[in-house]
Design an enzyme around this catalytic site. Structure first.
Site, PDB file in Angstrom:
ATOM      1  N   ARG A 230       0.832  -1.203   0.000  1.00 14.22           N
ATOM      2  CA  ARG A 230       0.000   0.000   0.000  1.00 14.22           C
ATOM      3  C   ARG A 230       0.863   1.248   0.000  1.00 14.22           C
ATOM      4  O   ARG A 230       1.904   1.293   0.684  1.00 14.22           O
ATOM      5  CB  ARG A 230      -0.902   0.053   1.245  1.00 14.22           C
ATOM      6  CG  ARG A 230      -2.201  -0.699   1.066  1.00 14.22           C
ATOM      7  CD  ARG A 230      -3.074  -0.038  -0.012  1.00 14.22           C
ATOM      8  NE  ARG A 230      -4.264  -0.805  -0.309  1.00 14.22           N
ATOM      9  CZ  ARG A 230      -4.361  -1.777  -1.227  1.00 14.22           C
ATOM     10  NH1 ARG A 230      -3.317  -2.108  -1.964  1.00 14.22           N
ATOM     11  NH2 ARG A 230      -5.508  -2.392  -1.446  1.00 14.22           N
ATOM     12  N   GLU A 259      -3.298   7.924  -5.310  1.00 16.46           N
ATOM     13  CA  GLU A 259      -3.512   7.222  -6.588  1.00 16.46           C
ATOM     14  C   GLU A 259      -4.715   7.821  -7.282  1.00 16.46           C
ATOM     15  O   GLU A 259      -5.716   8.106  -6.605  1.00 16.46           O
ATOM     16  CB  GLU A 259      -3.726   5.721  -6.330  1.00 16.46           C
ATOM     17  CG  GLU A 259      -2.453   5.061  -5.816  1.00 16.46           C
ATOM     18  CD  GLU A 259      -2.573   3.533  -5.655  1.00 16.46           C
ATOM     19  OE1 GLU A 259      -3.537   2.941  -6.175  1.00 16.46           O
ATOM     20  OE2 GLU A 259      -1.703   2.950  -5.020  1.00 16.46           O
ATOM     21  N   HIS A 279      -0.288   0.349  -9.905  1.00 17.71           N
ATOM     22  CA  HIS A 279      -1.091  -0.549  -9.071  1.00 17.71           C
ATOM     23  C   HIS A 279      -1.562  -1.779  -9.874  1.00 17.71           C
ATOM     24  O   HIS A 279      -2.758  -2.014 -10.038  1.00 17.71           O
ATOM     25  CB  HIS A 279      -2.299   0.199  -8.482  1.00 17.71           C
ATOM     26  CG  HIS A 279      -2.839  -0.436  -7.233  1.00 17.71           C
ATOM     27  ND1 HIS A 279      -3.369   0.285  -6.204  1.00 17.71           N
ATOM     28  CD2 HIS A 279      -2.922  -1.743  -6.847  1.00 17.71           C
ATOM     29  CE1 HIS A 279      -3.766  -0.541  -5.240  1.00 17.71           C
ATOM     30  NE2 HIS A 279      -3.511  -1.773  -5.615  1.00 17.71           N
TER      31      HIS A 279
END
Ligand SMILES: NC(=O)c1ccc[n+]([C@@H]2O[C@H](COP(=O)([O-])OP(=O)(O)OC[C@H]3O[C@@H](n4cnc5c(N)ncnc54)[C@H](O)[C@@H]3O)[C@@H](O)[C@H]2O)c1
Ligand SMILES: O=C(O)[C@H](O)COP(=O)(O)O
Length: 527
Positions: A230, A259, A279
């Site tokens: 994360r 993000e 991601h």
């Protein structure tokens, strides 16, 4: 048909499963404001990491019953708000484990051999071999922070590459680490000794900026770091500085503090030893099929009134537990409802006693069911298995649990005592056969009554004529009695009478019953 919103790209197989029971809208470009606007229409929402379900968004979803996260991390969902609102939150704890672990290993190899930069250089028309001399991972030390599902798979593969593995995970037993052939060490030792450090822990307030300037200072010169867990576990500013100073030899990031990563992020400016992916850890065909099926099935089940297999906010209510305990959960809920109505006012304490065969079972779901029943007259459908404990806590209701396997009147029974503003009331219930529910005592007076929708209960003196007078009174008001039972401990002593009635009691009649000579109290109960 219920309505499901799919607000991130999800594999079609998941949409097909949802379509069996619901109307499915796929809207993957909603702004946060648009999301809040449309959410009230939906019974369920299915997301990945792209959709942020904030407090405001969840509170807008007045009809939501379930939030399905097609992946592992639920840090983009305000779970406490969902829980308070009685919304089940489910995820897919294992569907993308292999994908994320393999992405991590690919990142480690790419960092070691500059594959992305070498590829870009060649495609840019050069034949540069000098700039891309790499290092081997063989015989190097890999430090794994968080030895859960993904961390463990990374460890297994990295061992076969000839790496020495250290791990830091305060919640893991040494036996589990030994089984994986991993040395469990303190964080500082790992930071000091590792050539590669990879992160596989959740982002919490304890892990935020776990990798910061101070800890980077402890690391070996030339360390390489990978984060496929994360954003925000690493302080991005601190690592960028350490890359520039040469302290860190390379960093590979799949996840970011914000993000999508800002277009002007300084990370984008760094050189060949910094690898960034958007991601992509879970982005394999296999993982996307796994998580879509896993979560869509759970949404379908919850919309059909069945339990979810991996709810993150209903502890202890796994389907296997639910199946086994189902009749006892129904019994506990009915008893909670009954004792709450008898208690009348505020309840401060609920004692839950599990007796006989049930005494050795998992108690938490039974307690939750009893609380759900206790609160349902006040909160109606607003209370459910998700939020019953929280609602009870917020109302200051304390729960005490006891167990007594030696009680053998029935195979298993549940005894509830409510202590509150109007005194103490207690009820017991048991199962007849495998699933028939019976009320077996009220305030310790033994009875054997099947609960019905409307019931009239009296506490009275056991003396001739009293039951007749109550019956006559009900007859005068056209209330039909379906069944009647009296429980007493001694002849002509105190007694309890339970009447199942077919109709609600007309107003004022209860007052007249209480005034019959010999009646000490009377209650109307609706179950
Ligand atoms: N990049 C991606 O696309 C991608 C894909 C899947 C999962 N993830 C993320 O990867 C992470 C790991 O997932 P998982 O499925 O292995 O989870 P997991 O729950 O199986 O493992 C997490 C481990 O971290 C440990 N841990 C918790 N707090 C810790 C702390 N303060 N210090 C050290 N260890 C701690 C836990 O004990 C546990 O063993 C999660 O953050 C998840 O969201 C990312
Ligand atoms: O926690 C996860 O499962 C991963 O971060 C995957 O996120 P994604 O579903 O957005 O790919």
């Amino acid at each position: 048909m219920p309505k499901v919103l799919v607000s991130d790209p999800i594999d079609q197989v998941g949409i097909d499963i949802l379509s069996q029971v619901a109307t499915v809208d796929v809207k993957t470009t909603l702004s946060p404001e648009e999301l809040i606007q449309v959410l009230p229409e939906y019974d369920a929402i299915m997301i990945r990491s792209g959709t942020k379900l904030t407090k405001d968004a969840i509170e807008a979803g007045k009809n939501l019953k379930i939030i399905g996260r097609a992946g592992v991390g639920v840090d983009n969902v305000d779970v406490p708000t969902a829980t308070r609102m009685g919304i089940v939150v489910v995820n897919s704890p294992e569907g993308n484990t292999i994908a994320a672990a393999e992405h991590t290993l690919a990142m480690m190899m790419s960092l070691s051999r500059f594959i992305p930069a070498a590829n870009a250089s060649l495609k840019g028309g050069k034949w540069d071999r000098k700039s891309f001399t790499g290092v081997e991972v063989y015989k190097k030390t890999l430090g794994i922070l968080g030895l859960g599902k993904i961390g463990s798979h990374v460890a297994t593969v990295a061992k076969s590459l000839g790496m020495r593995i250290l791990a830091y995970d305060p919640f893991l037993t040494t036996e589990r680490a030994e089984k994986l052939g991993v040395h469990l060490v303190e964080l500082e030792i790992l930071l000091r000794e590792a050539d590669y450090i990879t992160l596989h822990l959740p982002k919490t307030k304890d892990t935020a900026h776990l990798i910061n300037a101070e800890r980077i200072g402890i690391m070996k010169d030339g360390v390489r770091i990978i984060n496929c867990a994360r954003g925000g576990i690493i302080d991005e500013v601190a690592v960028a500085e350490a890359i520039k100073s040469g302290k860190i030899a390379g960093i590979a990031l799949d996840v970011f503090e914000n993000e999508p990563l800002e277009a002007d992020s300084g990370l984008r400016e760094l050189g060949a030893n910094v690898i960034l992916t958007p991601h992509l850890g879970a982005s394999t065909e296999e993982a996307q099929t796994n998580v879509a099926v896993d979560v869509a099935e759970q949404i379908r089940d919850v919309l059909l009134g069945l339990p979810a297999r991996s709810a993150v906010n209903i502890p202890g209510l796994r389907p296997d537990v639910w199946q086994k305990l189902k009749p006892y959960l129904q019994l506990a809920e009915m008893l909670g409802n009954l004792v709450g109505q008898l208690a009348g006012g505020r309840v401060d304490n609920l004692d839950v006693k599990l007796q006989g065969e049930i005494a050795n079972s998992e108690s938490q779901p039974i307690v939750v069911a009893a609380l759900k029943g206790l609160l349902s007259p006040a909160l109606r459908e607003r209370v459910n298995f998700v939020n019953a404990s929280i609602e009870a806590k917020e109302r200051g209701i304390r729960v005490t649990e006891t167990r007594d396997p030696s009680v053998e009147d029935y195979s298993g029974s549940i005894h509830l005592t409510a202590h509150g503003s109007q005194g103490q009331q207690s009820v017991t219930g048991a199962l007849l056969g495998k699933s028939e529910i019976r009320i077996t005592s009220i305030n310790e007076f033994p009875i054997n009554v099947a609960p019905t929708h409307y019931m009239l209960l009296t506490l009275h003196r056991d003396m001739p004529g009293i039951i007749g007078r109550i019956g006559t009174l009900l007859g005068n008001f056209n209330v039909n009695i379906a069944s009647m039972q009296v429980g007493r401990r001694m002849v002509r002593g105190e007694a309890v009478m339970v009447l199942s009635i077919d109709d609600p009691l007309p107003s004022g009649l209860l007052d007249e019953i209480v005034h019959i000579q010999g009646v000490t109290d009377a209650f109307v109960v609706k179950l």
